[in-house]
Design a protein around this motif. Structure first.
Motif, PDB file in Angstrom:
ATOM      1  N   PHE A 146       0.828  -1.209   0.000  1.00  0.00           N
ATOM      2  CA  PHE A 146       0.000   0.000   0.000  1.00  0.00           C
ATOM      3  C   PHE A 146       0.862   1.259   0.000  1.00  0.00           C
ATOM      4  N   LYS A 147       1.978   1.224   0.712  1.00  0.00           N
ATOM      5  CA  LYS A 147       2.872   2.382   0.708  1.00  0.00           C
ATOM      6  C   LYS A 147       3.434   2.638  -0.688  1.00  0.00           C
ATOM      7  N   LYS A 148       3.880   1.554  -1.339  1.00  0.00           N
ATOM      8  CA  LYS A 148       4.452   1.704  -2.690  1.00  0.00           C
ATOM      9  C   LYS A 148       3.411   2.213  -3.681  1.00  0.00           C
ATOM     10  N   ALA A 149       2.146   1.836  -3.464  1.00  0.00           N
ATOM     11  CA  ALA A 149       1.073   2.293  -4.355  1.00  0.00           C
ATOM     12  C   ALA A 149       0.575   3.691  -3.990  1.00  0.00           C
ATOM     13  N   ASN A 150       1.131   4.254  -2.883  1.00  0.00           N
ATOM     14  CA  ASN A 150       0.762   5.601  -2.431  1.00  0.00           C
ATOM     15  C   ASN A 150      -0.718   5.696  -2.059  1.00  0.00           C
ATOM     16  N   ILE A 151      -1.218   4.630  -1.459  1.00  0.00           N
ATOM     17  CA  ILE A 151      -2.620   4.583  -1.034  1.00  0.00           C
ATOM     18  C   ILE A 151      -2.689   4.093   0.404  1.00  0.00           C
ATOM     19  N   LYS A 152      -3.890   4.138   0.970  1.00  0.00           N
ATOM     20  CA  LYS A 152      -4.067   3.706   2.356  1.00  0.00           C
ATOM     21  C   LYS A 152      -5.171   2.671   2.462  1.00  0.00           C
ATOM     22  N   ALA A 153      -5.051   1.799   3.473  1.00  0.00           N
ATOM     23  CA  ALA A 153      -6.103   0.848   3.822  1.00  0.00           C
ATOM     24  C   ALA A 153      -6.519   1.120   5.259  1.00  0.00           C
ATOM     25  N   LEU A 154      -7.796   1.330   5.476  1.00  0.00           N
ATOM     26  CA  LEU A 154      -8.357   1.483   6.818  1.00  0.00           C
ATOM     27  C   LEU A 154      -9.037   0.175   7.178  1.00  0.00           C
ATOM     28  N   LEU A 155      -8.508  -0.514   8.172  1.00  0.00           N
ATOM     29  CA  LEU A 155      -9.044  -1.812   8.578  1.00  0.00           C
ATOM     30  C   LEU A 155     -10.008  -1.658   9.756  1.00  0.00           C
ATOM     31  N   TYR A 376     -12.012   9.689   2.356  1.00  0.00           N
ATOM     32  CA  TYR A 376     -12.379  10.291   1.067  1.00  0.00           C
ATOM     33  C   TYR A 376     -12.089  11.793   1.051  1.00  0.00           C
ATOM     34  N   ASN A 377     -12.450  12.487   2.140  1.00  0.00           N
ATOM     35  CA  ASN A 377     -12.298  13.951   2.121  1.00  0.00           C
ATOM     36  C   ASN A 377     -10.927  14.418   2.601  1.00  0.00           C
ATOM     37  N   GLY A 378     -10.032  13.461   2.895  1.00  0.00           N
ATOM     38  CA  GLY A 378      -8.666  13.819   3.237  1.00  0.00           C
ATOM     39  C   GLY A 378      -8.430  14.191   4.679  1.00  0.00           C
ATOM     40  N   THR A 379      -9.441  14.033   5.538  1.00  0.00           N
ATOM     41  CA  THR A 379      -9.242  14.308   6.966  1.00  0.00           C
ATOM     42  C   THR A 379      -8.205  13.357   7.555  1.00  0.00           C
ATOM     43  N   TRP A 380      -8.299  12.084   7.200  1.00  0.00           N
ATOM     44  CA  TRP A 380      -7.309  11.089   7.621  1.00  0.00           C
ATOM     45  C   TRP A 380      -6.353  10.839   6.453  1.00  0.00           C
ATOM     46  N   LYS A 381      -5.087  11.127   6.676  1.00  0.00           N
ATOM     47  CA  LYS A 381      -4.082  11.012   5.619  1.00  0.00           C
ATOM     48  C   LYS A 381      -3.064   9.932   5.950  1.00  0.00           C
ATOM     49  N   GLY A 382      -2.290   9.561   4.927  1.00  0.00           N
ATOM     50  CA  GLY A 382      -1.208   8.604   5.129  1.00  0.00           C
ATOM     51  C   GLY A 382      -1.174   7.574   4.016  1.00  0.00           C
ATOM     52  N   GLN A 383      -0.088   6.812   3.989  1.00  0.00           N
ATOM     53  CA  GLN A 383       0.034   5.696   3.058  1.00  0.00           C
ATOM     54  C   GLN A 383       0.387   4.448   3.863  1.00  0.00           C
ATOM     55  N   GLY A 384      -0.231   3.348   3.499  1.00  0.00           N
ATOM     56  CA  GLY A 384       0.014   2.096   4.204  1.00  0.00           C
ATOM     57  C   GLY A 384      -1.270   1.485   4.721  1.00  0.00           C
ATOM     58  N   VAL A 385      -1.130   0.575   5.672  1.00  0.00           N
ATOM     59  CA  VAL A 385      -2.265  -0.149   6.258  1.00  0.00           C
ATOM     60  C   VAL A 385      -2.440   0.304   7.707  1.00  0.00           C
ATOM     61  N   PHE A 386      -3.643   0.749   8.054  1.00  0.00           N
ATOM     62  CA  PHE A 386      -3.896   1.332   9.367  1.00  0.00           C
ATOM     63  C   PHE A 386      -5.103   0.672  10.042  1.00  0.00           C
ATOM     64  N   ASN A 387      -5.005   0.501  11.356  1.00  0.00           N
ATOM     65  CA  ASN A 387      -6.202   0.228  12.154  1.00  0.00           C
ATOM     66  C   ASN A 387      -6.788   1.552  12.601  1.00  0.00           C
ATOM     67  N   ILE A 388      -8.060   1.559  12.892  1.00  0.00           N
ATOM     68  CA  ILE A 388      -8.788   2.814  13.039  1.00  0.00           C
ATOM     69  C   ILE A 388      -8.288   3.659  14.210  1.00  0.00           C
ATOM     70  N   GLU A 389      -7.804   3.026  15.284  1.00  0.00           N
ATOM     71  CA  GLU A 389      -7.349   3.769  16.452  1.00  0.00           C
ATOM     72  C   GLU A 389      -6.030   4.503  16.203  1.00  0.00           C
ATOM     73  N   GLU A 390      -5.394   4.267  15.047  1.00  0.00           N
ATOM     74  CA  GLU A 390      -4.154   4.965  14.719  1.00  0.00           C
ATOM     75  C   GLU A 390      -4.405   6.369  14.170  1.00  0.00           C
ATOM     76  N   PHE A 391      -5.659   6.681  13.850  1.00  0.00           N
ATOM     77  CA  PHE A 391      -6.005   8.011  13.354  1.00  0.00           C
ATOM     78  C   PHE A 391      -6.570   8.873  14.484  1.00  0.00           C
ATOM     79  N   ASP A 392      -6.657  10.175  14.236  1.00  0.00           N
ATOM     80  CA  ASP A 392      -7.245  11.116  15.187  1.00  0.00           C
ATOM     81  C   ASP A 392      -8.716  10.763  15.399  1.00  0.00           C
ATOM     82  N   ALA A 393      -9.095  10.499  16.645  1.00  0.00           N
ATOM     83  CA  ALA A 393     -10.459  10.052  16.945  1.00  0.00           C
ATOM     84  C   ALA A 393     -11.480  11.183  16.906  1.00  0.00           C
ATOM     85  N   ASN A 394     -11.044  12.417  17.121  1.00  0.00           N
ATOM     86  CA  ASN A 394     -11.995  13.513  17.312  1.00  0.00           C
ATOM     87  C   ASN A 394     -12.928  13.747  16.126  1.00  0.00           C
ATOM     88  N   PRO A 395     -12.439  13.785  14.882  1.00  0.00           N
ATOM     89  CA  PRO A 395     -13.387  13.992  13.771  1.00  0.00           C
ATOM     90  C   PRO A 395     -14.383  12.846  13.614  1.00  0.00           C
TER      91      PRO A 395
END
Length: 415
Positions: A146-155, A376-395
């Motif tokens: 996912f990093k090499k493809a410059n995309i993200k996965a939200l698990l 989709y709207n770019g609030t959560w950014k990054g490249q790679g594979v992420f679990n949801i708690e790795e992002f900012d919870a407030n939004p």
């Protein structure tokens, strides 16, 4: 150098041309998520719904057009077939793929997203179809792809996993200096009137419940016999319900991502009738996943049972009562010990009025839309594979308040 700049510009143009969301799967959760995406069409721009069973997509499409006045496209797809998925994604050219198919199909859909350079969201981790085991290992292994493809996965952008991880991340950032104990509590006090039925895919549900329990404590996993540990918990607005310890996939990521944690467990409510039916089915071999010969044909007992049970998507109009799902969290704040319960309550009939689905589907489908929206709207950014708690919870927590999943925090007495 000039050629490199042109290549980057071309790549930027291609990325910018992607538009809309492709949703794969057409069960109860998909009905909710697709409906909520339609209610947020200003964000998602356009929606395509695809499934192996086209008639299910068409039914959801027609209901959304009638109720939300939004037109969505539908397609037929075999989510086990990577080349077919790639072809579909290229045709639709979406900005994001929301996977609401079976957990067995997570890896194929992820591979198709990598090949086409499209962000990915799901609600449940990968399960092998022939082994009663679910873990993030094979999805986490796609980190570099996912990093090499410059995309993200939200698990795991459902409720549990999903919102429960957001609750923990929110508590870590806003309520505690350190978190030591987490108990995830999942109560469905709904009544559908059947002697026995499951509220989501029967194969997934029964495999999960009949498996051995596990919880994480002091850096190691502790295994228990199925349903061996019971507590009677008082759920706000519902009352005291028997709650049984299960292994649930969010424990695997939260024990890594919540710093200072000493123990994390997961409990789910079951009535005596459900457990009696399940144990009887287990005793006669109906929960087996290995094929057996029957009248010259090879069949899976679990798949046969799933065929006999009521379709979870049909439970909406007849289910009454409420769900209460949340996290009991204990730790330290300003040197003092504290304990809170962060939770959401949903009413089955209110969920049905809005989306034509019961609350179990609703509490998974709405977070699937919210997670997709923030990617989709770019609030959560990054490249790679992420679990949801790795992002900012407030939004995410703010969106919940506006999207039908209001939450509360209450203080609990210390033991």
């Amino acid at each position: 150098m000039v050629l490199a700049i042109i290549a980057l510009r071309n790549k930027w143009r291609i990325d910018m041309s992607k538009k809309g969301i492709l949703i794969i799967g057409a069960g109860g959760v998909s009905r909710v998520a697709t409906t909520k995406c339609a209610m947020n069409i200003d964000t998602f721009e356009n929606i395509t719904l695809a499934s192996r069973t086209l008639i299910k997509c068409e039914a959801i499409r027609d209901d959304i057009k009638k109720r939300q006045k939004v037109q969505i496209a539908v397609r037929q797809i075999d989510a086990d077939n990577v080349p077919a998925l790639v072809e579909l994604i290229k045709e639709v050219n979406p900005k994001l793929v929301l996977n609401l198919a079976l957990p067995y199909q997570d890896l194929t859909i992820m591979d198709a997203c990598v090949e086409t350079g499209v962000d990915y969201v799901d609600t449940a981790n990968y399960e092998h179809p022939d082994i009663a085991k679910f873990e993030y290992k094979e999805q986490w292994a796609k980190q570099e792809d996912f990093k090499k493809a410059n995309i993200k996965a939200l698990l795991g952008s459902g409720f549990d996993p999903g919102v429960t991880g957001v609750f923990c991340a929110y508590a870590q950032a806003n309520l505690f200096d350190s978190i030591e104990y987490i108990d995830i509590m999942d109560c469905n006090a709904g009544d559908h009137g059947y002697a026995f039925a499951t509220n989501f895919n029967p194969e997934i549900n029964l495999r999960e419940v009949s498996a051995k329990g596990r919880y994480w404590q002091e850096g190691k996993w502790i295994e228990t016999e199925p349903l061996a540990i019971r507590i009677d918990h008082d759920y706000p607005e519902i009352g005291v319900k028997p709650s049984y310890l299960l292994y649930h996939e969010e424990l695997e990521s939260l024990c890594k991502n919540i710093k200072g944690l000493k123990r994390i467990r997961f409990f789910m409510t079951f009535g005596d009738s459900y457990i009696t039916h399940m144990k009887c089915l287990e005793n006669v071999g109906m929960l087996g996943i290995k094929e057996v010969e029957h009248k010259g044909m090879m069949i899976s007992p679990m798949e046969f049972l799933a065929t006999l049970l009521p379709d979870p998507a049909s439970l909406g109009p007849r289910t009454v009562g409420k769900t209460n799902i949340g996290c009991i969290i204990e730790g330290l704040k300003d040197g003092k010990r504290k304990k809170v319960y962060i939770y959401n309550i949903c009413d089955h009939q209110e969920c049905y009025k809005e989306t034509l689905a019961q609350a179990v589907s609703y509490t998974t489908g709405v977070p699937a839309m919210i997670g997709s929206k923030l990617i989709y709207n770019g609030t959560w950014k990054g490249q790679g594979v992420f679990n949801i708690e790795e992002f900012d919870a407030n939004p995410f927590m703010e969106e919940m308040m506006h999207q039908g999943l209001p939450w509360k925090v209450i203080d609990l007495p210390l033991d």
